[in-house]
Motif scaffolding. Structure first.
Motif, PDB file in Angstrom:
ATOM      1  N   UNK A   1      14.091  10.421  26.801  1.00  0.00           N
ATOM      2  CA  UNK A   1      13.511  11.044  25.232  1.00  0.00           C
ATOM      3  C   UNK A   1      13.022  12.543  25.230  1.00  0.00           C
ATOM      4  N   UNK A   2      13.037  13.267  24.695  1.00  0.00           N
ATOM      5  CA  UNK A   2      12.079  13.877  24.730  1.00  0.00           C
ATOM      6  C   UNK A   2      10.930  14.083  26.058  1.00  0.00           C
ATOM      7  N   UNK A   3       9.931  13.221  25.339  1.00  0.00           N
ATOM      8  CA  UNK A   3       8.611  13.419  26.200  1.00  0.00           C
ATOM      9  C   UNK A   3       8.450  13.376  27.404  1.00  0.00           C
ATOM     10  N   UNK A   4       9.579  13.012  28.201  1.00  0.00           N
ATOM     11  CA  UNK A   4      11.185  12.796  29.296  1.00  0.00           C
ATOM     12  C   UNK A   4      10.566  13.739  30.335  1.00  0.00           C
ATOM     13  N   UNK A   5      11.686  14.439  28.893  1.00  0.00           N
ATOM     14  CA  UNK A   5      12.036  16.042  29.017  1.00  0.00           C
ATOM     15  C   UNK A   5      10.669  17.142  29.738  1.00  0.00           C
ATOM     16  N   UNK A   6       9.616  16.905  29.013  1.00  0.00           N
ATOM     17  CA  UNK A   6       8.294  17.408  27.798  1.00  0.00           C
ATOM     18  C   UNK A   6       7.629  17.689  29.467  1.00  0.00           C
ATOM     19  N   UNK A   7       7.699  16.261  29.755  1.00  0.00           N
ATOM     20  CA  UNK A   7       6.682  16.048  31.257  1.00  0.00           C
ATOM     21  C   UNK A   7       7.153  16.975  32.251  1.00  0.00           C
ATOM     22  N   UNK A   8       8.653  16.549  32.457  1.00  0.00           N
ATOM     23  CA  UNK A   8       9.419  17.022  33.827  1.00  0.00           C
ATOM     24  C   UNK A   8       9.325  18.386  33.276  1.00  0.00           C
ATOM     25  N   UNK A   9       9.680  19.356  32.684  1.00  0.00           N
ATOM     26  CA  UNK A   9       9.482  20.881  31.999  1.00  0.00           C
ATOM     27  C   UNK A   9       7.982  21.345  32.156  1.00  0.00           C
ATOM     28  N   UNK A  10       7.331  20.297  31.871  1.00  0.00           N
ATOM     29  CA  UNK A  10       5.648  20.499  32.502  1.00  0.00           C
ATOM     30  C   UNK A  10       5.379  20.958  33.848  1.00  0.00           C
ATOM     31  N   UNK A  11       5.889  19.817  34.390  1.00  0.00           N
ATOM     32  CA  UNK A  11       6.477  19.805  36.065  1.00  0.00           C
ATOM     33  C   UNK A  11       6.165  21.216  36.216  1.00  0.00           C
ATOM     34  N   UNK A  12       7.759  21.376  36.101  1.00  0.00           N
ATOM     35  CA  UNK A  12       8.547  21.981  36.713  1.00  0.00           C
ATOM     36  C   UNK A  12       7.633  23.534  36.472  1.00  0.00           C
ATOM     37  N   UNK A  13       7.361  23.963  35.246  1.00  0.00           N
ATOM     38  CA  UNK A  13       6.807  25.178  34.861  1.00  0.00           C
ATOM     39  C   UNK A  13       5.495  25.692  34.966  1.00  0.00           C
ATOM     40  N   UNK A  14       4.846  25.051  36.112  1.00  0.00           N
ATOM     41  CA  UNK A  14       3.309  25.196  36.635  1.00  0.00           C
ATOM     42  C   UNK A  14       3.567  24.583  37.798  1.00  0.00           C
ATOM     43  N   UNK A  15       4.288  24.001  38.270  1.00  0.00           N
ATOM     44  CA  UNK A  15       3.924  24.425  40.270  1.00  0.00           C
ATOM     45  C   UNK A  15       4.611  25.568  40.622  1.00  0.00           C
ATOM     46  N   UNK A  16       4.971  26.839  40.836  1.00  0.00           N
ATOM     47  CA  UNK A  16       4.034  27.947  40.695  1.00  0.00           C
ATOM     48  C   UNK A  16       3.196  28.348  40.737  1.00  0.00           C
TER      49      UNK A  16
END
Lengths: 202, 202
Positions: free
Chosen positions: B64-79
């Motif tokens: 779902x787009x929600x699942x993509x959003x959560x993973x994208x947020x993780x990747x974007x925030x990690x650094x």
């Protein structure tokens, strides 16, 4: 929200009920509905029917069903979430937080809380209502108990009471709303000990 | 989610990109979209267009787009949310939490976080995605840093590291999501001192 407004709202043939009584009936009906059927069930139509008041009365007193829901949740939870004062701060915090966790986990409050906080993130009316009618008044009740403890020297004079609130009740909300991990009242004594004594070597 | 799946998703005429590269491009595009325009803007159509991949690829990799959003947020925030280890636990926690608060308050993450956690309260797919793709992996990163500190004797051997996480990052989420009160990075040193040393007299 005056006595007159309440008086006018009494339905023909029922006689007039005092405003405070009408208000209490509405909040009780809305609180029951919220705990039983969730936020979506809480419409002005249903509350009006269950409380025996006119829809107009509800519109006059609450700007939205979300505002009514937040205030009803505050009224419904207040006796459950009372702050004891036996003079033993640790014991009193454990008692109160156990009641809070059981209220969420065993007494049906988890769903309406999640729905209200969830809706507050994208609906500014619900956000304002939740914050003004529930979250901030509850924080003030917690602060009152903590201030007494601070005056008695059971909390440091420089302790930040808002942070203590964040680190006790906020920690529970973190598990409930952000992590989504299961927890129960057995967490509470450790949570209180951490808030009182911290995690670093003494 | 295999290399083959990624290979097949390369659009005709563009040649095949390695799966990891496609995946990173999708997460980067989705993360940018999320921070710029919020959760509602994050549709498979828009992400596919911005990342130069097919909609089919997105459907194959994310439920779902929600699942993509959560993973994208993780990747974007990690650094941004990296855990330093200078050997000084208090200083490192202050550095990390300041970055976290600035990320929320000054760098645009407040809205997507509120939207994701808000949606998670009533949408089980978003709840699972947020928890599995963001909240629990982030907690594990925090635990790793805290475990090192515990082994070095900077946290008590019996300290509950999950509670420390609740009382640091959870405290910030409490203000952001539950209280709705303003806060900024100046809160952080007091928050860390409370988590390390508690509010009771020493």
């Amino acid at each position: 929200m005056s006595e007159n407004a309440a008086g006018r709202s009494g339905r023909p043939g029922r006689g007039r009920r005092p405003a405070a009584e009408v208000r209490a009936a509405v909040l009780a009906a809305a609180g029951d509905l919220l705990l039983r059927d969730g936020l979506r069930a809480l419409t002005f139509d249903r509350v009006a029917k269950e409380a025996g008041v006119s829809r107009t009365t509800l519109h006059r007193w609450w700007p939205s069903p979300g505002a009514l829901a937040a205030e009803a949740y505050f009224a419904r939870s207040r006796p459950v979430l009372d702050f004891p004062d036996t003079g033993d701060l640790r014991a009193d915090l454990i008692t109160q937080l156990r009641a809070f966790v059981r209220w969420l986990k065993d007494e049906g409050a988890e769903r309406p809380v999640a729905e209200l906080v969830g809706a507050a993130q994208t609906d500014p009316d619900v956000a304002r209502a939740w914050s003004e009618n529930y979250a901030l008044p509850r924080r003030e009740l917690a602060r009152e108990r903590l201030r007494v403890a601070q005056r008695q020297g059971r909390l440091r004079a420089d302790a930040d009471l808002d942070i203590v609130v964040d680190q006790l009740w906020g920690a529970c909300y973190h598990r409930l709303l952000v992590l989504g991990t299961p927890f129960d009242a057995s967490l509470v004594p450790r949570l209180v000990d951490h808030a009182l004594h911290g995690a670093a070597p003494r």
